[in-house]
Scaffold this motif. Structure first.
Motif, PDB file in Angstrom:
ATOM      1  N   CYS A   1      -3.811  49.213  40.898  1.00 22.23           N
ATOM      2  CA  CYS A   1      -4.950  49.784  40.614  1.00 22.23           C
ATOM      3  C   CYS A   1      -6.207  49.170  40.056  1.00 22.23           C
ATOM      4  O   CYS A   1      -7.376  49.034  40.511  1.00 22.23           O
ATOM      5  N   LEU A   2      -5.900  48.330  38.725  1.00 24.02           N
ATOM      6  CA  LEU A   2      -6.883  47.598  38.120  1.00 24.02           C
ATOM      7  C   LEU A   2      -7.444  46.459  39.056  1.00 24.02           C
ATOM      8  O   LEU A   2      -8.508  46.114  39.345  1.00 24.02           O
ATOM      9  N   SER A   3      -6.263  45.861  40.026  1.00 28.27           N
ATOM     10  CA  SER A   3      -6.609  44.644  40.722  1.00 28.27           C
ATOM     11  C   SER A   3      -7.707  45.082  41.781  1.00 28.27           C
ATOM     12  O   SER A   3      -8.459  44.608  42.273  1.00 28.27           O
TER      13      SER A   3
ATOM     14  N   ILE B   1      -9.656  47.620  41.935  1.00 31.64           N
ATOM     15  CA  ILE B   1     -11.038  47.996  41.380  1.00 31.64           C
ATOM     16  C   ILE B   1     -11.733  46.612  41.223  1.00 31.64           C
ATOM     17  O   ILE B   1     -12.892  46.654  41.696  1.00 31.64           O
ATOM     18  N   PHE B   2     -11.279  45.670  40.694  1.00 31.47           N
ATOM     19  CA  PHE B   2     -11.752  44.495  40.362  1.00 31.47           C
ATOM     20  C   PHE B   2     -12.196  43.671  41.643  1.00 31.47           C
ATOM     21  O   PHE B   2     -13.418  43.059  41.737  1.00 31.47           O
TER      22      PHE B   2
ATOM     23  N   SER C   1     -12.821  45.092  44.627  1.00 32.64           N
ATOM     24  CA  SER C   1     -13.873  45.581  45.177  1.00 32.64           C
ATOM     25  C   SER C   1     -15.187  45.334  44.673  1.00 32.64           C
ATOM     26  O   SER C   1     -16.025  44.975  45.640  1.00 32.64           O
TER      27      SER C   1
ATOM     28  N   GLY D   1     -18.352  44.853  37.313  1.00 35.57           N
ATOM     29  CA  GLY D   1     -16.940  44.892  37.774  1.00 35.57           C
ATOM     30  C   GLY D   1     -15.894  44.739  36.619  1.00 35.57           C
ATOM     31  O   GLY D   1     -14.826  45.337  36.418  1.00 35.57           O
ATOM     32  N   THR D   2     -16.338  43.558  35.861  1.00 36.47           N
ATOM     33  CA  THR D   2     -15.545  43.486  34.504  1.00 36.47           C
ATOM     34  C   THR D   2     -15.545  44.532  33.443  1.00 36.47           C
ATOM     35  O   THR D   2     -14.303  45.020  33.020  1.00 36.47           O
TER      36      THR D   2
ATOM     37  N   THR E   1     -13.596  47.607  34.836  1.00 41.44           N
ATOM     38  CA  THR E   1     -12.078  47.215  35.041  1.00 41.44           C
ATOM     39  C   THR E   1     -11.344  47.323  33.766  1.00 41.44           C
ATOM     40  O   THR E   1     -10.496  47.999  33.565  1.00 41.44           O
TER      41      THR E   1
ATOM     42  N   MET F   1     -11.377  50.971  32.792  1.00 40.90           N
ATOM     43  CA  MET F   1     -10.291  51.812  33.559  1.00 40.90           C
ATOM     44  C   MET F   1      -8.864  51.431  32.714  1.00 40.90           C
ATOM     45  O   MET F   1      -8.064  52.057  32.740  1.00 40.90           O
ATOM     46  N   GLY F   2      -8.780  50.106  32.421  1.00 40.96           N
ATOM     47  CA  GLY F   2      -7.689  49.499  31.656  1.00 40.96           C
ATOM     48  C   GLY F   2      -7.288  50.451  30.443  1.00 40.96           C
ATOM     49  O   GLY F   2      -6.354  50.679  30.214  1.00 40.96           O
TER      50      GLY F   2
ATOM     51  N   TYR G   1      -6.044  53.968  31.560  1.00 40.31           N
ATOM     52  CA  TYR G   1      -4.697  53.667  31.831  1.00 40.31           C
ATOM     53  C   TYR G   1      -3.714  53.664  30.887  1.00 40.31           C
ATOM     54  O   TYR G   1      -2.533  54.193  30.803  1.00 40.31           O
TER      55      TYR G   1
END
Length: 214
Positions: free
Chosen positions: A129-131, A133-134, A136, A180-181, A184, A187-188, A191
């Motif tokens: 999921c995190l990968s 997002i970044f 994108s 993006g950073t 991410t 969101m991290g 999570y």
């Protein structure tokens, strides 16, 4: 201190003098707690899957889709959605499978194995999921770089006739990558709160079972 801790300590103190029922009671309590934790992981993953679909009803989400299409990334958006839905649904299925397996276990070693499988599944799910997002945001930055007029493509009406187009592109790319950073990272953290706390409890159950088994 909860009931499980009290029972476990009493069982350890008495050692071999403790009747078999003491071990069985402790195992059942760990089993029930583990089953409940995996159930919550399964439910949270479903909520997380459904929530973005509610966000699509917001005007801001429609504009975001238009930006992707304006940058010529409509096909990527479609492909990423297909991949996302397929993989996330697969993980939800795995969470449900882990829950059903733990719910029907009557063997401590099998429970230990299933807890390990669940931890690995959650870990891979979060990484995916995190990968995604970044990646994108990286793809959007690439779309800006390849676009002749990224400002217009993204639907903005700023007058940049006197601005250096190369500097404008660099600024936009840097902004997107920075955003993006940040997204991410945020969101991290989310999570970690959602799944990290549950995994910590699951890991505690695993250690307690290891102490009992060996």
């Amino acid at each position: 201190m909860d009931e499980l801790e009290l029972l476990k300590r009493d069982w350890k103190k008495k050692g071999n003098q403790m009747p078999k029922l003491g071990y069985d009671e402790i195992y059942r309590m760990i089993w029930k707690k583990s089953s409940s934790i995996v159930k919550w992981i399964f439910l949270i993953s479903i909520i997380e899957f459904l929530l973005p679909h509610l966000l699509y009803l917001l005007p801001a989400m429609s504009k975001s889709i238009a930006v992707w299409k304006g940058l010529g990334l409509g096909n990527f958006l479609l492909a990423s959605n297909v991949v996302q839905y397929s993989v996330v649904l697969f993980f939800i299925f795995l969470f449900y499978k882990r829950y059903k397996e733990i719910s029907s276990l009557d063997n401590a070693r099998q429970l230990l194995s299933n807890i390990l499988k669940t931890r690995k599944t959650v870990k891979y799910y979060v990484i995916f999921c995190l990968s995604l997002i970044f990646i994108s945001f990286v793809v959007m930055a690439a779309g800006i770089y390849l676009s002749d007029n990224p400002v217009e493509a993204m639907g903005y009406n700023y007058n940049l006739d006197n601005a250096d187009p190369i500097k404008v592109k660099k600024t936009m790319i840097a902004t997107v990558l920075l955003l993006g950073t940040i997204v991410t990272a945020v969101m991290g953290c989310i999570y970690f709160l959602l799944y990290g706390i549950l995994l910590k409890k699951l890991n505690k159950n695993y250690k307690e079972l290891k102490e009992m088994e060996f």
